[in-house]
Enzyme design. Structure first.
Site, PDB file in Angstrom:
ATOM      1  N   TYR A  51     -14.392  12.147  -6.694  1.00 23.75           N
ATOM      2  CA  TYR A  51     -13.166  11.790  -7.416  1.00 23.75           C
ATOM      3  C   TYR A  51     -12.395  13.058  -7.811  1.00 23.75           C
ATOM      4  O   TYR A  51     -11.226  13.238  -7.451  1.00 23.75           O
ATOM      5  CB  TYR A  51     -13.520  10.942  -8.648  1.00 23.75           C
ATOM      6  CG  TYR A  51     -12.377  10.727  -9.599  1.00 23.75           C
ATOM      7  CD1 TYR A  51     -11.251  10.011  -9.218  1.00 23.75           C
ATOM      8  CD2 TYR A  51     -12.411  11.260 -10.893  1.00 23.75           C
ATOM      9  CE1 TYR A  51     -10.186   9.826 -10.109  1.00 23.75           C
ATOM     10  CE2 TYR A  51     -11.368  11.081 -11.786  1.00 23.75           C
ATOM     11  CZ  TYR A  51     -10.256  10.363 -11.380  1.00 23.75           C
ATOM     12  OH  TYR A  51      -9.210  10.188 -12.255  1.00 23.75           O
ATOM     13  N   ASP A  53       0.849  -1.187   0.000  1.00 24.68           N
ATOM     14  CA  ASP A  53       0.000   0.000   0.000  1.00 24.68           C
ATOM     15  C   ASP A  53       0.892   1.247   0.000  1.00 24.68           C
ATOM     16  O   ASP A  53       1.828   1.335   0.812  1.00 24.68           O
ATOM     17  CB  ASP A  53      -0.852  -0.050   1.281  1.00 24.68           C
ATOM     18  CG  ASP A  53      -1.965   0.980   1.279  1.00 24.68           C
ATOM     19  OD1 ASP A  53      -1.808   2.032   0.643  1.00 24.68           O
ATOM     20  OD2 ASP A  53      -2.970   0.716   1.950  1.00 24.68           O
TER      21      ASP A  53
HETATM   22  N1  LIG Z   1      -7.652   6.270 -17.357  1.00 23.78           N
HETATM   23  C1  LIG Z   1      -7.943   7.560 -17.580  1.00 23.78           C
HETATM   24  O1  LIG Z   1      -8.465   7.935 -18.640  1.00 23.78           O
HETATM   25  C2  LIG Z   1      -7.607   8.601 -16.527  1.00 23.78           C
HETATM   26  C3  LIG Z   1      -8.045   9.918 -16.730  1.00 23.78           C
HETATM   27  C4  LIG Z   1      -7.709  10.885 -15.779  1.00 23.78           C
HETATM   28  C5  LIG Z   1      -6.922  10.552 -14.683  1.00 23.78           C
HETATM   29  N2  LIG Z   1      -6.521   9.268 -14.497  1.00 23.78           N
HETATM   30  C6  LIG Z   1      -5.690   8.956 -13.310  1.00 23.78           C
HETATM   31  O2  LIG Z   1      -4.598   8.150 -13.717  1.00 23.78           O
HETATM   32  C7  LIG Z   1      -4.239   7.254 -12.677  1.00 23.78           C
HETATM   33  C8  LIG Z   1      -4.167   5.844 -13.205  1.00 23.78           C
HETATM   34  O3  LIG Z   1      -5.377   5.498 -13.860  1.00 23.78           O
HETATM   35  P1  LIG Z   1      -5.553   4.049 -14.524  1.00 23.78           P
HETATM   36  O4  LIG Z   1      -6.637   4.153 -15.525  1.00 23.78           O
HETATM   37  O5  LIG Z   1      -4.223   3.538 -14.916  1.00 23.78           O
HETATM   38  O6  LIG Z   1      -6.127   3.239 -13.257  1.00 23.78           O
HETATM   39  P2  LIG Z   1      -5.752   1.787 -12.742  1.00 23.78           P
HETATM   40  O7  LIG Z   1      -6.816   1.390 -11.770  1.00 23.78           O
HETATM   41  O8  LIG Z   1      -5.479   0.877 -13.896  1.00 23.78           O
HETATM   42  O9  LIG Z   1      -4.381   2.025 -11.952  1.00 23.78           O
HETATM   43  C9  LIG Z   1      -4.330   2.450 -10.597  1.00 23.78           C
HETATM   44  C10 LIG Z   1      -3.380   1.519  -9.875  1.00 23.78           C
HETATM   45  O10 LIG Z   1      -3.247   1.954  -8.511  1.00 23.78           O
HETATM   46  C11 LIG Z   1      -3.206   0.805  -7.672  1.00 23.78           C
HETATM   47  N3  LIG Z   1      -3.610   1.253  -6.325  1.00 23.78           N
HETATM   48  C12 LIG Z   1      -4.785   1.821  -5.954  1.00 23.78           C
HETATM   49  N4  LIG Z   1      -4.761   2.107  -4.630  1.00 23.78           N
HETATM   50  C13 LIG Z   1      -3.539   1.711  -4.156  1.00 23.78           C
HETATM   51  C14 LIG Z   1      -2.905   1.755  -2.884  1.00 23.78           C
HETATM   52  N5  LIG Z   1      -3.528   2.269  -1.819  1.00 23.78           N
HETATM   53  N6  LIG Z   1      -1.640   1.288  -2.790  1.00 23.78           N
HETATM   54  C15 LIG Z   1      -0.989   0.790  -3.868  1.00 23.78           C
HETATM   55  N7  LIG Z   1      -1.536   0.725  -5.100  1.00 23.78           N
HETATM   56  C16 LIG Z   1      -2.800   1.183  -5.245  1.00 23.78           C
HETATM   57  C17 LIG Z   1      -4.155  -0.187  -8.328  1.00 23.78           C
HETATM   58  O11 LIG Z   1      -3.887  -1.525  -7.983  1.00 23.78           O
HETATM   59  C18 LIG Z   1      -3.873   0.070  -9.823  1.00 23.78           C
HETATM   60  O12 LIG Z   1      -2.851  -0.771 -10.321  1.00 23.78           O
HETATM   61  C19 LIG Z   1      -5.250   7.444 -11.567  1.00 23.78           C
HETATM   62  O13 LIG Z   1      -4.670   8.295 -10.591  1.00 23.78           O
HETATM   63  C20 LIG Z   1      -6.408   8.138 -12.271  1.00 23.78           C
HETATM   64  O14 LIG Z   1      -7.133   8.943 -11.376  1.00 23.78           O
HETATM   65  C21 LIG Z   1      -6.853   8.272 -15.393  1.00 23.78           C
END
Ligand SMILES: NC(=O)c1ccc[n+]([C@@H]2O[C@H](COP(=O)([O-])OP(=O)(O)OC[C@H]3O[C@@H](n4cnc5c(N)ncnc54)[C@H](O)[C@@H]3O)[C@@H](O)[C@H]2O)c1
Length: 330
Positions: free
Chosen positions: A141, A51
């Site tokens: 969010y 974490d």
């Molecule tokens: N996908 C999009 O279009 C988009 C758009 C805007 C912002 N974002 C931001 O980009 C980031 C990544 O998005 P994504 O689509 O790759 O999401 P994702 O869910 O694929 O990746 C997030 C990762 O964080 C890990 N995680 C969550 N909480 C945790 C914790 N407490 N400790 C350790 N690991 C933890 C999860 O296991 C996951 O692998 C996020 O911060 C999201 O808010 C994504």
């Protein structure tokens, strides 16, 4: 530049950033609790499972690897879930992220790139959206992401911790090699949902809202290729390291909007199959149009997208889904 710790590095965007750091010969380390991410998405020798709020673990990883910078990707990222369960979002995206900041400060980390989002703006009052657009999130969010951006600014002033916040619009596509890509469960993002509907005609795509004030009545969004997004992170790290940029928030998008029906049509062309569709009512909180003005990051970091057109974004997504119909499970 010294080692870079990527929190959430086993997730969709994080795994592409880790790949890009490796391609550019940077030393990357990953911390992910695998709550959403995939072990197979990153090289085993880089992955620490845990974490990011575990202060002792973060401090130990930073010290052992001489981490100089952090890319903080880990978060919960479902807008609808954040409205139903704000406690989860305030805890993980804000309280836990503040714990991470304290740990990285203790470990002498120089700076952090933060994954922010277009959701910090809320309902747009003008499009394209510049970084000076008012920030008025309409869900927990976006609210927690904005609160953490603000914390970064105060920490920079008080403690000298450098930062760049990148406000992504809609990330899409996959690495051109086709071995890493998008695999969320449940999936809420449009491109993988459309590609899956094309592959499995028994599960039609729901189009939420066909009466928006847009040319074809469906929502318009700005799609950015995952490799272009990843490249921006490395540029931001380099700029912080060289001292040319600090304390900045940048939009990351292509500056061009595509409707849901545009994306469906492009997937049909690329995949060569019809996408079954059912029309559904609007979802609460979905703005009609979200398009970025990305001039500031182009100017400040020299960022230039390599995949600015929708078709090449979708081609790489299709390549990933075709080769991995069950995502990372084969
Ligand atoms: N996908 C999009 O279009 C988009 C758009 C805007 C912002 N974002 C931001 O980009 C980031 C990544 O998005 P994504 O689509 O790759 O999401 P994702 O869910 O694929 O990746 C997030 C990762 O964080 C890990 N995680 C969550 N909480 C945790 C914790 N407490 N400790 C350790 N690991 C933890 C999860 O296991 C996951 O692998 C996020 O911060 C999201 O808010 C994504």
């Amino acid at each position: 530049m010294g080692a870079v710790l990527v929190t959430g590095g086993a997730g969709y965007i994080g795994s592409h950033i880790v790949r890009r750091l490796q391609e550019d010969h940077h030393h990357a380390v990953v911390l992910d609790d695998l709550s959403e991410g995939h072990r197979q998405a990153v090289p085993a020798e880089l992955l620490h499972v845990g974490d990011f709020a575990d202060r002792d673990l973060v401090t130990a990883i930073c010290r052992e690897n001489k981490v100089e910078y952090v890319v903080h990707m880990a978060a919960n990222c479902q807008v609808g879930e954040s409205v139903e369960n704000p406690a989860k979002y305030y805890r993980n995206n804000l309280v836990n992220s503040l714990a991470l900041l304290d740990a990285v400060r203790d470990a002498g980390v120089k700076g952090l790139v933060f994954s922010s989002t277009a959701a910090v703006y809320g309902e747009p009052v003008q499009v394209p959206i510049t970084e000076d657009h008012p920030t008025a999130p309409t869900n927990p969010y976006g609210e927690t992401k904005l609160a953490f951006e603000n914390a970064l600014e105060w920490y920079r002033k008080a403690y000298g911790l450098r930062y760049v916040a990148l406000r992504y619009f809609n990330a899409a596509g996959a690495h051109p090699d086709g071995d890493i890509g998008e695999d969320h469960d449940p999936e809420s993002h449009l491109v993988p949902l459309i590609v899956r509907a094309a592959m499995n005609p028994a599960s039609p795509l729901k189009v939420f809202g066909t009466d928006y004030p847009t040319p074809d009545g469906t929502c318009v969004r700005d799609y950015i290729h995952i490799s272009d997004l990843a490249a921006a992170h490395v540029l931001a790290l380099d700029a912080m390291d060289q001292g040319t940029v600090d304390g900045a928030s940048f939009n990351l998008g292509n500056g061009e909007g595509f409707s849901v029906r545009d994306v469906i049509r492009t997937v049909e062309q690329v995949v060569g199959k019809a996408v079954p569709v059912t029309d559904a009512p609007r979802r609460a909180g979905d703005p009609a149009v979200l398009v970025a003005s990305a001039g500031r990051i182009r100017e400040a970091l020299g960022w230039e997208p390599r995949f600015p057109d929708l078709e090449s974004i979708i081609r790489t997504a299709w390549n990933w889904h075709r080769r991995n119909p069950n995502g990372f499970n084969g």
